[in-house]
Write an enzyme that holds these catalytic residues in place. Structure first.
Site, PDB file in Angstrom:
ATOM      1  N   SER A  11      99.793  33.880  85.040  1.00 34.99           N
ATOM      2  CA  SER A  11      98.717  33.822  86.031  1.00 34.99           C
ATOM      3  C   SER A  11      97.441  33.340  85.345  1.00 34.99           C
ATOM      4  O   SER A  11      96.822  34.058  84.554  1.00 34.99           O
ATOM      5  CB  SER A  11      98.501  35.217  86.632  1.00 34.99           C
ATOM      6  OG  SER A  11      97.389  35.169  87.492  1.00 34.99           O
ATOM      7  N   ASP A  38      95.844  30.893  91.340  1.00 33.73           N
ATOM      8  CA  ASP A  38      95.323  31.621  92.511  1.00 33.73           C
ATOM      9  C   ASP A  38      94.096  30.930  93.074  1.00 33.73           C
ATOM     10  O   ASP A  38      93.081  30.802  92.385  1.00 33.73           O
ATOM     11  CB  ASP A  38      94.940  33.049  92.096  1.00 33.73           C
ATOM     12  CG  ASP A  38      96.141  33.907  91.767  1.00 33.73           C
ATOM     13  OD1 ASP A  38      97.036  34.014  92.610  1.00 33.73           O
ATOM     14  OD2 ASP A  38      96.186  34.466  90.649  1.00 33.73           O
ATOM     15  N   GLY A 149      94.007  39.489  95.444  1.00 29.78           N
ATOM     16  CA  GLY A 149      92.613  39.115  95.205  1.00 29.78           C
ATOM     17  C   GLY A 149      92.114  39.400  93.812  1.00 29.78           C
ATOM     18  O   GLY A 149      91.120  38.821  93.385  1.00 29.78           O
ATOM     19  N   ASP A 182     104.485  39.175  92.429  1.00 29.88           N
ATOM     20  CA  ASP A 182     103.106  38.920  91.988  1.00 29.88           C
ATOM     21  C   ASP A 182     102.369  40.255  91.931  1.00 29.88           C
ATOM     22  O   ASP A 182     102.243  40.939  92.941  1.00 29.88           O
ATOM     23  CB  ASP A 182     102.392  37.964  92.964  1.00 29.88           C
ATOM     24  CG  ASP A 182     101.041  37.488  92.422  1.00 29.88           C
ATOM     25  OD1 ASP A 182     100.737  37.742  91.245  1.00 29.88           O
ATOM     26  OD2 ASP A 182     100.288  36.866  93.197  1.00 29.88           O
ATOM     27  N   GLY A 184     101.110  43.389  88.811  1.00 32.58           N
ATOM     28  CA  GLY A 184     101.545  44.622  88.150  1.00 32.58           C
ATOM     29  C   GLY A 184     102.829  44.512  87.350  1.00 32.58           C
ATOM     30  O   GLY A 184     103.568  45.494  87.211  1.00 32.58           O
TER      31      GLY A 184
END
Ligand code: DX5
Ligand code: ZN
Length: 226
Positions: A11, A38, A149, A182, A184
């Site tokens: 990410s 993102d 977010g 997506d 954790g």
């Protein structure tokens, strides 16, 4: 037992902008699979993420390097307005949240018309019922195990049954979408979802990939063994 090859998706939101180019070059040299980018509009979620210019930069870097795939996670209202732009900027897979569109199936069609892979991304509270009719035209299904977010949130264990549900549904209907997580992604979460719930893809954040003692290549190789 899961015979699918893991899809490892760093990410990029986790990278500080002042060294992004160098870090992406390092990531590119590893056995990672898909850059996870993102994009946020400050309305669908209360935050801003990556920009189209950064997406273009990642495209340029990997086109000179390992030719990795790039996905774009659209946390924006009415993403159909931007599909063409995002496709031209170099995304291979475009994920939309079904709640962000009045007619999400039309947006998936638009993504296909651009020659890109379709993605649906489910919030922790998005029901299978809401998306099941679109699954035959969906290449990638990502489930959020955190509220969207922000990076660095903790896996919410009540979402686990949704991974199982989407995996069973895929088998029952003979569909072949990829199933990914997506949010954790710790060692424990990856191990459980991969071996017990048929999930093959993982967005990687600070828990297992960024800001670790070892370099990216070592971390990626380690995650493959989980
Ligand atoms: C959250 C983003 C994720 C985020 C996941 O809204 O979509 O891509 O970076 O990061 P971690 O793994 O830190 O929860
Ligand atoms: Zn994301």
């Amino acid at each position: 037992m899961n015979n699918r090859r893991k899809l490892l998706c760093p990410s990029i939101l986790n990278l500080p902008t002042d060294c992004m180019r160098e870090e992406i070059e390092k990531l590119d040299a590893t056995d990672m699979d898909i850059y996870h980018v993102d994009i946020m509009d400050g309305t669908f979620v209360n935050n801003f993420g990556m920009s189209v210019r950064e997406l273009e930069m990642i495209r340029r870097i990997t086109d000179k390097g390992a030719h990795k795939l790039i996905d774009c996670h659209m946390m924006v209202m009415h993403p159909h307005r931007y599909v063409e732009k995002i496709a031209q900027a170099g995304a291979d897979i475009i994920y939309i949240h079904p709640e962000s569109e009045l007619i999400p199936s039309a947006t998936l069609e638009l993504i296909q018309l651009q020659g890109k892979k379709t993605g649906l991304i489910l919030n922790p509270c998005t029901a299978l019922e809401m998306v099941k009719d679109m699954l035959p035209i969906t290449d990638y299904v990502m489930i959020m195990a955190v509220n969207p977010g922000f990076a660095g949130r903790t896996f919410m264990s009540y979402t686990r049954q949704k991974f199982t549900e989407l995996n069973q549904y895929r088998e029952q209907k003979g569909l072949d979408y990829h199933l990914l997580l997506d949010g954790g992604a710790t060692r424990e979460v990856i191990t459980d979802l991969y071996h017990n719930c048929g999930v093959e893809g993982f967005v990687l954040g600070k828990q297992e990939l960024f800001f670790q003692k070892e370099d990216y290549a070592t971390c990626i190789d380690r995650i493959r063994e989980f």
